[in-house]
Design a protein around this motif. Structure first.
Motif, short mmCIF file in Angstrom:
data_model
loop_
_atom_site.label_atom_id
_atom_site.label_comp_id
_atom_site.label_asym_id
_atom_site.label_seq_id
_atom_site.Cartn_x
_atom_site.Cartn_y
_atom_site.Cartn_z
N UNK A 482 0.83 -1.20 0.00
CA UNK A 482 0.00 0.00 0.00
C UNK A 482 0.87 1.26 0.00
N UNK A 483 0.27 2.36 -0.42
CA UNK A 483 0.96 3.64 -0.51
C UNK A 483 0.09 4.71 0.12
N UNK A 484 0.68 5.52 0.95
CA UNK A 484 0.01 6.69 1.50
C UNK A 484 0.48 7.93 0.77
N UNK A 492 -5.75 12.60 2.50
CA UNK A 492 -4.78 11.50 2.45
C UNK A 492 -5.39 10.40 1.60
N UNK A 493 -4.62 9.93 0.62
CA UNK A 493 -5.07 8.86 -0.26
C UNK A 493 -4.33 7.58 0.08
N UNK A 494 -5.08 6.46 0.11
CA UNK A 494 -4.49 5.15 0.33
C UNK A 494 -4.65 4.34 -0.95
N UNK A 495 -3.53 4.06 -1.61
CA UNK A 495 -3.51 3.33 -2.87
C UNK A 495 -2.97 1.93 -2.67
N UNK A 496 -3.37 1.05 -3.57
CA UNK A 496 -2.63 -0.20 -3.73
C UNK A 496 -1.29 0.12 -4.39
N UNK A 497 -0.30 -0.70 -4.14
CA UNK A 497 1.03 -0.41 -4.67
C UNK A 497 1.06 -0.46 -6.18
N UNK A 498 0.12 -1.16 -6.80
CA UNK A 498 0.07 -1.20 -8.26
C UNK A 498 -0.63 0.02 -8.83
N UNK A 499 -1.18 0.88 -7.97
CA UNK A 499 -1.85 2.12 -8.37
C UNK A 499 -3.06 1.87 -9.25
N UNK A 793 -4.17 -8.44 -4.16
CA UNK A 793 -3.73 -8.49 -2.76
C UNK A 793 -2.81 -7.34 -2.41
N UNK A 794 -2.72 -6.38 -3.30
CA UNK A 794 -1.81 -5.27 -3.06
C UNK A 794 -2.34 -4.30 -2.04
N UNK A 795 -3.62 -4.36 -1.73
CA UNK A 795 -4.16 -3.43 -0.74
C UNK A 795 -5.31 -4.07 0.01
N UNK A 796 -5.72 -3.47 1.08
CA UNK A 796 -6.84 -3.98 1.85
C UNK A 796 -8.13 -3.70 1.10
#
Length: 803
Positions: A482-484, A492-499, A793-796
């Motif tokens: 995940x990416x903040x 604040x944006x919460x992304x999966x790492x694959x965007x 599975x890259x993010x919740x």
């Protein structure tokens, strides 16, 4: 450190004339047309007289080899090459020593230089550089193109077909001797002429200097193209060095600043010895020395800082006060030999410099380590624990008579039924029906180890527009899934790492978000804003679990993170460093919905020295560490020992401006580095580039200046493998540096605006950049993908949330 071995009174002024010095010999003109050669090992030995020129000698130089020792001398009529040992033998036999004439009537030669095999000689005369054979009279090349007279020329040590010339037209040219063409021409570097050029073979760099004390370092590529690595000013370096020296009195500083003299870069050479076997000295191969009019300056090119300055005025026994020309040669037994001509008097001296004393100059303050060497003290702030309140349940005074069964019908116990005669047999033909949620869930596992030998991420693969406001901060979660993203529109944006997919949006701040931080457990994260508040968020909840604000802080929060394996909250506001214990409780009562069940308690409050406001902070959360690094508005770096709760050390004037970004080499859970590597940290300041520091010595070890940072707080980051450094830039590019070299490794262009934020993926070689206009770009390594193609599975699985 300066020892005068020989002092010679000449019959004429030799202030701006090239003299010759090597490890074994030194030479000066005599009566204009002759030369005297002295033995450096025994200066009392009778000198060797060489005759043969009909005009006044204007330049001299020794060859690069030790056997035989070659000397080249030039006058308006001849250019002659001499074999010194052969000439000495012929003189001892009573014969006339003679050399080989390799050039005639080439004009007044101001500079001579041998190539590294001593097969060719370059002679600078007027606007032309003549490349001559050292064995016979032959002009190999005549290179013209400068608009002013030449001042120096040197052969490239790692490429015999490359020659670099400097000129009074304030430029230098890189020549390809095979084609006799210019492969690179610099822009006008200075308002004064360039005087000298020097090569650093280990780093494949060239350095040139001007009459007004400006020094430029360029990387020289295989094709001859040059890229600026660093620019230095001797006077500015000297002032910074004097401010850092505790022994310099205020009166001495005032005297230096009252009378400023120009410091021409007359000659440059590598600080080293041909017979040096000291391993400590070899570590400082970035040191080089500059011979100027008032003394010798030793500069560390890696940091662009002055190591020491040896002034003639500090040695009253010397026969010289101001220098006109220098000739520098490595000596023996960790020393250097220099031949210096006086600027105003007809005098020449041979000096020996002891390099063994240079290492003592680098002695810094008390060294530290991010790894603790002892358990916490009994009264340490880190041993404080948060006392949790026990729930108060009302005691029951008695048990009332109640029916044990609340249904009208009760299932029979089976005592009256017939006994079962067959055993249990499992059903084997029934297909398992999986739940819909599990049917679509995939693993998407990352590689266990970070690919340590992969190339730097340079290939753009994703370009995403997230908002119209700036991306002020970025951080990957510890597992890389995940990416903040903290934005300038207070969200604040919460992304999966694959965007991929829509991000989860968290709202609540009133002003731009200045920082985000993941907890080590990845169960919660925090965001700090310019609205003087800090919020801690959890998954599956649109409202923050903890809100710290409401006049708790009088100044903006300039740094906030989890600390000591998530035990504490660490944040800075104004001149104070705060330490909080906390307990996150995500349960809420529908009736008392606004009541916060989470607990936050302040356990420490530490003030910086001189009460300077904190501009940035950094601490390790991935393992136990007592060290917290704090940057102040007075341009200092302060080292807090949280085990004792005090400032353990301070580095004043770490940058020319206040530091806006500090980051430590924390590695990741997927990579392993040498333990000493974790003691490195980066600092960034506007107009002053990026510096890398070593916590063990509390000294800057390298500097990176290729990126542009004039007004915006561009961040920098370590790669998980510790091999690369990324930095944002205001020229719409991101820069990737090799940690071992000051020149940039890759320049990542085509961003839409200033690159403010950079972040490396913790598990694979990827770099994420955020821009001033709200764009994200993801760069991958050319080594290939290191993540499974499954990105679910890259993010919740968190729905899009707004407060």
């Amino acid at each position: 450190m300066m020892i005068e071995k020989l002092s010679l009174a000449c019959d004429r002024l030799l202030s701006h004339q090239q003299l010759a010095c090597c490890q074994r010999y030194c030479g000066i003109p005599l009566h204009g047309k002759d030369m005297l050669i002295y033995n450096n090992m025994d200066v009392q030995q009778k000198s060797l007289l060489l005759t043969g020129h009909h005009g006044d000698i204007s330049a001299m130089t020794f060859g690069q080899g030790s056997r035989p020792v070659m000397l080249c001398s030039a006058s308006a009529d001849y250019i002659i090459v001499w074999d010194i040992e052969l000439c000495a033998t012929r003189t001892n036999e009573g014969k006339i020593a003679a050399g080989i004439v390799i050039g005639t009537l080439l004009g007044e030669v101001v500079h001579l230089s041998f190539c590294f095999s001593d097969e060719r000689v370059v002679a600078c005369s007027g606007k032309t550089a003549y490349v001559l054979s050292s064995k016979r009279q032959e002009v190999i090349s005549a290179l013209t193109g400068h608009l002013g007279p030449l001042t120096s020329a040197e052969f490239c040590p790692w490429n015999k077909d490359i020659l670099v010339t400097t000129s009074e037209d304030r430029t230098f040219k890189v020549w390809d001797l095979k084609t006799e063409a210019v492969v690179h021409q610099s822009f006008v570097l200075s308002a004064t002429p360039l005087l000298s050029v020097f090569f650093l073979e280990d780093d494949r760099q060239l350095i040139t200097g001007s009459t007004d004390g400006q020094v430029w370092c360029f990387s020289l590529s295989v094709d001859g193209k040059c890229h600026l690595v660093a620019k230095m000013d001797i006077q500015k370096m000297e002032k910074r060095h004097q401010m850092q020296q505790e022994a310099v009195s205020q009166q001495a500083v005032a005297e230096q600043s009252a009378v400023e003299t120009s410091k021409p870069v007359i000659k440059m050479a590598l600080c080293g010895s041909s017979t040096d076997t000291n391993t400590d000295h070899k570590k400082d191969n970035s040191w080089f020395c500059i011979g100027s009019s008032d003394g010798l300056y030793v500069v560390d090119l890696a940091t662009s800082e002055l190591v020491t300055a040896l002034y003639f005025k500090d040695y009253p026994n010397l026969s010289i006060r101001m220098a006109g020309s220098w000739s520098i040669s490595p000596g023996s037994n960790n020393s250097m030999l220099v031949l210096v001509s006086s600027l105003f008097t007809p005098n020449v001296v041979l000096l020996e410099l002891r390099l063994c004393d240079f290492g003592q100059i680098r002695a810094g303050g008390e060294g530290f380590s991010v790894f603790p060497s002892a358990p916490p003290l009994l009264d340490s702030p880190l041993k404080v624990e948060l006392k949790k309140k026990e729930p108060n349940h009302p005691k029951k005074k008695g048990i009332k008579d109640q029916p044990l069964v609340f249904h009208t019908k009760v299932k029979s116990s089976g005592y009256t039924s017939a006994p079962r005669m067959t055993m249990f047999s499992p059903k084997t033909n029934v297909q398992k029906i999986s739940s819909p949620k599990k049917a679509h869930k995939k693993t998407g596992l990352l590689h266990r180890d970070y690919p340590a030998d992969s190339a730097a991420p340079t290939i753009p693969c994703i370009d995403l527009s997230v908002a119209g406001k700036q991306v002020s901060c970025l951080q990957y979660s510890g597992d890389g899934k995940q990416i903040l993203c903290g934005l300038g529109d207070s969200s604040v944006l919460l992304y999966k790492s694959c965007l991929t997919g829509n991000p989860t949006v968290y709202l609540g701040h009133d002003k731009p978000v200045s920082g985000v931080s993941w907890s080590l457990s990845r169960q919660w994260w925090l965001s700090a804003s310019e609205d003087l508040s800090l919020r801690i968020w959890t998954h599956c909840c649109s409202e923050p679990a903890i809100i710290m604000g409401n006049t708790m802080f009088s100044k903006p929060i300039k740094g906030a993170q989890f600390y000591y394996l998530d035990k504490f909250l660490l944040l800075a506001s104004g001149p104070i460093l705060y330490l909080y214990l906390y307990n996150v409780d995500n349960t809420r009562d529908d009736i008392k919905r606004c009541q916060q069940r989470s607990v936050v308690r302040q356990t420490g409050c530490f003030t910086t020295t001189s009460a300077t406001h904190i501009t940035a902070l950094s601490a390790i959360n991935d393992f136990f560490s007592y060290i917290v690094l704090v940057c102040g508005s007075d341009r200092s770096i302060q080292v807090f020992d949280m085990n004792k709760g005090t400032v353990a050390s301070e580095l004043p004037d770490a940058h020319s401006r206040a530091i806006h970004c500090i980051t430590q080499n924390k590695g990741s859970a997927f990579s392993t580095q040498a333990p000493d590597s974790y003691n490195l940290f980066l600092t960034s300041a506007v107009t002053d580039g990026v510096k890398i520091w070593d916590l063990r010595t509390l000294r800057c070890v390298r500097r990176y200046e290729n990126h542009v940072n004039r007004c915006h707080p561009c961040s920098s980051a370590f790669s998980p493998c510790g091999r690369f450094i990324a930095s944002g830039s205001e020229d719409n590019c991101a820069y990737v540096y090799d940690i071992r070299s000051s020149t940039y490794l890759h320049k990542l262009p085509k961003h839409s605006d200033t690159v403010l934020s950079v972040a490396f993926h913790p598990a694979k070689p990827e770099l994420l950049t955020g821009t001033l206009d709200g764009k994200l770009r993801l760069f991958q390594s050319s080594s290939g993908s290191y993540l499974s193609l499954d990105t679910s599975a890259a993010g919740h699985s968190v729905p899009n949330m707004t407060a």
